[in-house]
Design a protein around this motif. Structure first.
Motif, PDB file in Angstrom:
ATOM      1  N   GLU A 125      43.984  54.447  13.191  1.00 37.50           N
ATOM      2  CA  GLU A 125      44.216  55.209  14.578  1.00 37.50           C
ATOM      3  C   GLU A 125      44.118  56.681  14.690  1.00 37.50           C
ATOM      4  OE1 GLU A 125      47.913  53.585  15.990  1.00 37.50           O
ATOM      5  OE2 GLU A 125      46.974  51.584  16.555  1.00 37.50           O
ATOM      6  N   ALA A 126      44.664  57.329  13.439  1.00 42.18           N
ATOM      7  CA  ALA A 126      44.571  58.687  13.204  1.00 42.18           C
ATOM      8  C   ALA A 126      43.307  59.173  13.149  1.00 42.18           C
ATOM      9  CB  ALA A 126      45.599  59.207  12.190  1.00 42.18           C
ATOM     10  N   ALA A 127      42.387  58.472  12.506  1.00 38.31           N
ATOM     11  CA  ALA A 127      41.139  58.823  12.215  1.00 38.31           C
ATOM     12  C   ALA A 127      40.225  58.764  13.650  1.00 38.31           C
ATOM     13  CB  ALA A 127      40.459  57.896  11.038  1.00 38.31           C
ATOM     14  N   LYS A 128      40.711  57.791  14.168  1.00 38.93           N
ATOM     15  CA  LYS A 128      39.881  57.534  15.434  1.00 38.93           C
ATOM     16  C   LYS A 128      40.158  58.656  16.552  1.00 38.93           C
ATOM     17  CE  LYS A 128      37.896  53.187  14.799  1.00 38.93           C
ATOM     18  NZ  LYS A 128      37.214  52.201  15.105  1.00 38.93           N
ATOM     19  N   SER A 129      41.538  58.793  16.427  1.00 41.92           N
ATOM     20  CA  SER A 129      42.082  59.611  17.501  1.00 41.92           C
ATOM     21  C   SER A 129      41.410  61.217  17.399  1.00 41.92           C
ATOM     22  CB  SER A 129      43.490  59.858  17.649  1.00 41.92           C
ATOM     23  OG  SER A 129      43.848  60.537  16.363  1.00 41.92           O
ATOM     24  N   ILE A 130      40.983  61.357  16.061  1.00 47.11           N
ATOM     25  CA  ILE A 130      40.182  62.763  16.022  1.00 47.11           C
ATOM     26  C   ILE A 130      38.909  62.503  15.883  1.00 47.11           C
ATOM     27  CG2 ILE A 130      42.013  64.041  14.695  1.00 47.11           C
ATOM     28  CD1 ILE A 130      40.497  63.484  12.019  1.00 47.11           C
ATOM     29  N   GLY A 131      38.244  61.494  16.533  1.00 38.98           N
ATOM     30  CA  GLY A 131      37.014  61.230  17.067  1.00 38.98           C
ATOM     31  C   GLY A 131      36.076  60.625  16.001  1.00 38.98           C
ATOM     32  N   MET A 132      36.499  60.142  14.802  1.00 38.48           N
ATOM     33  CA  MET A 132      35.794  59.588  13.793  1.00 38.48           C
ATOM     34  C   MET A 132      35.182  58.332  14.376  1.00 38.48           C
ATOM     35  SD  MET A 132      37.438  60.580  10.091  1.00 38.48           S
ATOM     36  CE  MET A 132      37.659  62.146   9.503  1.00 38.48           C
TER      37      MET A 132
END
Lengths: 277, 248
Positions: free
Chosen positions: A179-186
């Motif tokens: 979720e953290a990775a996706k939330s920074i747009g990865m």
């Protein structure tokens, strides 16, 4: 309060002999007794069948000093072939295993089906049958020689096991990391590359070492299609000399030295991984 | 004072988990620079709502428009929106295998293709802003919870997003660390950042919120400016909820 003494009672009543049995010197005595027993049985058995031990003829298969100087014997040459074969197959198995694991973890229905089909097919076929399939069926079709048939067979067999190690390692990374990775747009790929895989490698390292050890051992099976490697060399020497006891003991010891060394190496590597954090 | 088109426009959104309805007909407009605080009992759908805004959860029906882009299955849209909307999690979710500085630079470097030098300069600027510039080379596990959450805020700031979502940012913290995180959030609010905050910290809400939202059972029950919300809420349920959490 009255519960307390009862809860701890077993410790007080602990069998005193257990502590004695667990002590290191006694363990050593037991160990020596068992090993000694096995050796004694082997010696007695070989004596009763009139086996003629010729250990003095073994060193020449490790090295020879001739007029041309130092020369490696057949066993080290076989060992190098075994390690080369296993390493190549392992590298291919890693790539294929990662692919299968990612397919299985993806939301693609087809990808998932392909991965599961591959896993079940490979896991439920004996390695020897798989080798015959590669050599006698796929070999002529894709014009694979015995060496490449062996490499591919070992790679496919171990890819199935390795893909499960990868899958477990990837699933062990907490969902919050995704979720953290996706939330920074990865993208999914970036998240795998930079966030998920680096964290799962630490968890995968011990079981992957186990697989490499397993690979070195299962590579012996390619001796049935006469690929030049350690076990094949052993068979060849025996057919020349009839020293089956000495040679098989030696070959087993060589495999053991290599796999034990590998385990030690990786446990070192693992420690350096943990220190970094 | 505010733009006329909302930066986040939620229109009649429903969200179902197999058989269970987590959000019912939720509509909310958030304008640039606005600070919205969402509160309500646990299980009322607050987290689900803000997780829908950057598509960590998928809404089942209705429209969700962020900065003019509608959230749908279009992967390109989702990524575009995530680059405009940052998120701070209850459990921090820092990357444990990276140092604090690397946690902050990995997004700009990999997603925005910034150079290492630029990314590190930005990272140090925002570490300064969350008051922990000296922790740059440590690993997250070496920091306290409050420091970790401030790193998480800085990580989100480094992406230079237009909106920041906070999902109960202080709920996992020891009481003595809540203050330092709220302080950073107040400073952020004062700098004009658009924020949507799910929290039970009513002192913080009173201080920074432009708009209070009360949710219960997946619905928005009340939307009001803080002065009215805290003194004279319209719904009975909101009144009861406030009494319960303000009484201690």
């Amino acid at each position: 309060m009255s519960d307390f003494p009862e809860t701890f009672a077993p410790r007080a009543r602990q069998w005193p002999l257990r502590r004695v049995l667990r002590s290191a010197p006694l363990s050593l005595v037991f160990y020596l007794a068992i090993v000694g027993g096995i050796v004694w049985l082997a010696l007695r058995g070989s004596a009763s069948m009139g086996y003629n031990w010729q250990w003095y003829r073994i060193p020449q298969y490790f090295y020879e000093i001739t007029d041309q100087g130092f020369q490696w014997g057949e066993i080290p040459i076989g060992l190098v072939a075994t390690i080369g074969l296993s390493t190549l197959a392992f590298a291919l198995a890693l790539v294929l295993g990662l692919l299968v694991a990612l397919l299985r973890l993806s939301d693609l229905v087809v990808g998932n089906a392909v991965a599961v089909g591959f896993l079940e097919l490979v896991r439920n076929t004996p390695l020897l049958v798989l080798l015959y399939l590669f050599y006698y069926v796929l070999g002529p079709i894709f014009s694979l020689d015995r060496y490449w048939a062996s490499v591919l067979c070992l790679a496919v067999f171990h890819a199935a096991l390795i893909s499960e190690i990868f899958r477990a390692g990837i699933l062990a990374v907490p969902k919050g990391q995704w979720e953290a990775a996706k939330s920074i747009g990865m993208t999914t790929g970036q998240a795998y590359r930079w966030i998920i895989i680096p964290q799962s490698i630490r968890m995968m390292l011990p079981p992957l070492t186990g697989e490499m050890v397993h690979m070195i051992k299962s590579s012996a099976i390619v001796s049935v299609i006469a690929v030049a490697e350690l076990t094949t060399i052993g068979r060849n020497i025996i057919s020349d000399t009839y020293m089956s006891f000495e040679i098989w003991f030696t070959i087993a010891a060589v495999y053991m030295v290599v796999t034990l060394a590998l385990s030690v190496l990786v446990s070192r590597l693992e420690r350096s991984f943990t220190v970094k954090r | 004072m505010l733009d006329r088109t909302p930066i986040i426009d939620i229109r009649g959104v429903n969200k179902f988990y197999d058989g269970f309805q987590a959000l019912t007909d939720v509509s909310l407009s958030v304008f640039s620079g606005q600070r919205v605080v969402i509160c309500g009992p646990s299980g009322s759908g607050k987290s689900t709502l803000i997780r829908c805004i950057n598509r960590l959860e998928e809404h089942s029906s209705g429209q969700l428009i962020v900065d003019g882009t509608e959230l749908n299955d279009e992967t390109r849209n989702i990524r575009a929106i995530r680059q405009e909307v940052g998120m701070v999690f209850q459990q921090f979710n820092l990357f444990p295998h990276l140092t604090v500085l690397e946690n902050l630079t990995i997004g700009p470097m990999r997603v925005r293709r910034a150079s290492r030098r630029d990314a590190e300069a930005t990272a140090r600027k925002y570490l300064e802003r969350v008051h922990i510039p000296e922790q740059a080379d440590k690993y997250p596990s070496q920091l306290s919870g409050g420091q970790q959450q401030r790193v998480a805020i800085a990580r989100s700031l480094c992406m230079e997003t237009r909106v920041m979502l906070f999902d109960e940012p202080t709920s996992a913290l020891d009481p003595e660390m809540i203050g330092e995180v709220l302080e950073v959030m107040v400073e952020l609010a004062d700098s004009g950042m658009t924020m949507i905050v799910v929290t039970h910290e009513m002192g913080f809400a009173r201080r920074v919120a432009d708009l209070m939202v009360f949710m219960e059972a997946g619905r928005i029950v009340e939307t009001a400016p803080p002065e009215k919300f805290f003194t004279n809420p319209e719904s009975e349920r909101c009144r009861v909820f406030l009494e319960q959490i303000l009484s201690h």
